[in-house]
Write a protein that holds these residues in place. Structure first.
Motif, PDB file in Angstrom:
ATOM      1  N   LYS A  64     112.598  45.012   0.916  1.00  0.00           N
ATOM      2  CA  LYS A  64     113.140  44.666  -0.256  1.00  0.00           C
ATOM      3  C   LYS A  64     112.339  46.220  -0.793  1.00  0.00           C
ATOM      4  O   LYS A  64     111.065  46.313  -0.800  1.00  0.00           O
TER       5      LYS A  64
ATOM      6  N   VAL B 284     113.569  49.403  -7.773  1.00  0.00           N
ATOM      7  CA  VAL B 284     114.134  50.945  -8.088  1.00  0.00           C
ATOM      8  C   VAL B 284     114.378  51.246  -9.935  1.00  0.00           C
ATOM      9  O   VAL B 284     115.045  49.906 -10.129  1.00  0.00           O
TER      10      VAL B 284
ATOM     11  N   LEU C 255     120.659  54.948 -11.394  1.00  0.00           N
ATOM     12  CA  LEU C 255     119.736  53.396 -11.343  1.00  0.00           C
ATOM     13  C   LEU C 255     121.241  52.937 -10.450  1.00  0.00           C
ATOM     14  O   LEU C 255     120.380  52.590  -9.031  1.00  0.00           O
ATOM     15  N   ALA C 256     122.436  52.850 -11.014  1.00  0.00           N
ATOM     16  CA  ALA C 256     123.530  52.571 -10.143  1.00  0.00           C
ATOM     17  C   ALA C 256     123.631  52.673  -8.771  1.00  0.00           C
ATOM     18  O   ALA C 256     123.729  52.574  -7.928  1.00  0.00           O
TER      19      ALA C 256
ATOM     20  N   SER D  87     121.035  51.857  -6.271  1.00  0.00           N
ATOM     21  CA  SER D  87     120.659  51.240  -6.211  1.00  0.00           C
ATOM     22  C   SER D  87     121.797  50.255  -5.688  1.00  0.00           C
ATOM     23  O   SER D  87     121.731  49.905  -4.324  1.00  0.00           O
ATOM     24  N   TYR D  88     123.108  51.070  -5.750  1.00  0.00           N
ATOM     25  CA  TYR D  88     123.992  50.934  -4.432  1.00  0.00           C
ATOM     26  C   TYR D  88     123.817  51.493  -3.577  1.00  0.00           C
ATOM     27  O   TYR D  88     124.340  50.516  -2.134  1.00  0.00           O
TER      28      TYR D  88
ATOM     29  N   SER E  30     121.486  49.856  -1.443  1.00  0.00           N
ATOM     30  CA  SER E  30     121.827  48.180  -0.729  1.00  0.00           C
ATOM     31  C   SER E  30     122.676  48.516   0.650  1.00  0.00           C
ATOM     32  O   SER E  30     122.688  47.809   1.650  1.00  0.00           O
TER      33      SER E  30
ATOM     34  N   GLU F 115     116.900  45.027   0.662  1.00  0.00           N
ATOM     35  CA  GLU F 115     116.962  44.295  -0.480  1.00  0.00           C
ATOM     36  C   GLU F 115     116.830  45.219  -1.725  1.00  0.00           C
ATOM     37  O   GLU F 115     115.966  45.749  -2.174  1.00  0.00           O
ATOM     38  N   VAL F 116     117.567  45.395  -3.318  1.00  0.00           N
ATOM     39  CA  VAL F 116     117.540  46.365  -4.425  1.00  0.00           C
ATOM     40  C   VAL F 116     117.060  45.496  -5.801  1.00  0.00           C
ATOM     41  O   VAL F 116     117.951  44.782  -5.523  1.00  0.00           O
ATOM     42  N   ILE F 117     116.191  45.568  -6.005  1.00  0.00           N
ATOM     43  CA  ILE F 117     116.111  45.207  -7.291  1.00  0.00           C
ATOM     44  C   ILE F 117     115.841  46.273  -8.121  1.00  0.00           C
ATOM     45  O   ILE F 117     115.228  47.433  -7.721  1.00  0.00           O
ATOM     46  N   ASP F 118     116.291  46.491  -9.461  1.00  0.00           N
ATOM     47  CA  ASP F 118     116.037  47.620  -9.729  1.00  0.00           C
ATOM     48  C   ASP F 118     116.102  47.196 -11.968  1.00  0.00           C
ATOM     49  O   ASP F 118     116.193  45.463 -12.350  1.00  0.00           O
TER      50      ASP F 118
ATOM     51  N   ASP G 107     115.681  49.743 -15.174  1.00  0.00           N
ATOM     52  CA  ASP G 107     115.457  50.886 -16.696  1.00  0.00           C
ATOM     53  C   ASP G 107     114.510  50.669 -17.506  1.00  0.00           C
ATOM     54  O   ASP G 107     114.729  51.576 -17.679  1.00  0.00           O
TER      55      ASP G 107
END
Length: 200
Positions: free
Chosen positions: A7, A10, A18-19, A22-23, A26, A31-34, A36
């Motif tokens: 886990k 980001v 960020l997107a 994260s992508y 993943s 497992e990503v938690i983001d 900003d």
């Protein structure tokens, strides 16, 4: 997500970055938690307890350094920095906070995933037996942490790719008869020396 590689939190105030991160992470099985911003990052870290955090340094409000200090002091979560800056003061602060890696933008996800995987692998590796650790002292681990930082500095200074920068560091270590970690320490210390007032 039981089959994930781990886990990771980001944090970047650039939504596109960020997107993308994260992508990519993943897709690589994490497992990503983001978040900003720094405030949300801390709340999410408290709630989800990620195993690693990937932090942008310069953000509105709380900086990545502020978030890192909190993660270290209160949650004992390791972190790595992702930044467009590799100036002397930034590098000195990264070292002081004890980041597991320092990645210099622009980076593509193919460069970030291996760094994240290495950080997870190092975290899960069993520590050496205590007598050996005492004999070599905590300094050995700190030295190893300086290698990614030195690579980041070389990438920034000479516009090199990560592998080219690592190659250059290895070559200079070989030429001078030092270990990679010792050479990294010399480079980072030289950068810190330049950062001192009155040196520039």
């Amino acid at each position: 997500m039981s089959g994930s590689k781990g886990k990771i939190l980001v944090v970047d105030d650039d939504r596109l970055v960020l997107a993308t991160l994260s992508y990519g992470l993943s897709q690589a099985g994490f497992e990503v938690i983001d978040a900003d911003n720094g405030d949300d990052a801390i709340l999410l870290a408290r709630e989800h307890r990620p195993e690693l955090a990937l932090l942008d340094i310069r953000m509105e409000g709380m900086s990545g350094f502020d978030v890192a200090a909190y993660l270290r002091e209160y949650l004992q979560i390791p972190f790595m920095f992702l930044s467009a800056f590799a100036d002397e003061q930034t590098v000195a602060k990264v070292k002081e906070l004890g980041a597991v890696a320092y990645l210099v933008k622009p980076l593509d996800i193919q460069q970030i995933v291996p760094a994240v995987e290495a950080a997870f692998a190092n975290r899960r590796a069993p520590p050496p037996p205590l007598p050996a650790r005492e004999a070599i002292g905590a300094g050995a681990t700190v030295l190893q942490q300086l290698v990614p930082m030195a690579v980041g500095v070389l990438m920034h200074r000479y516009s090199l790719s990560r592998s080219e920068a690592l190659q250059r560091l290895q070559q200079s270590a070989e030429d001078e008869g030092r270990s990679l970690a010792e050479q990294a320490q010399r480079l980072v210390e030289a950068v810190e020396l330049l950062a001192q007032p009155g040196r520039l």
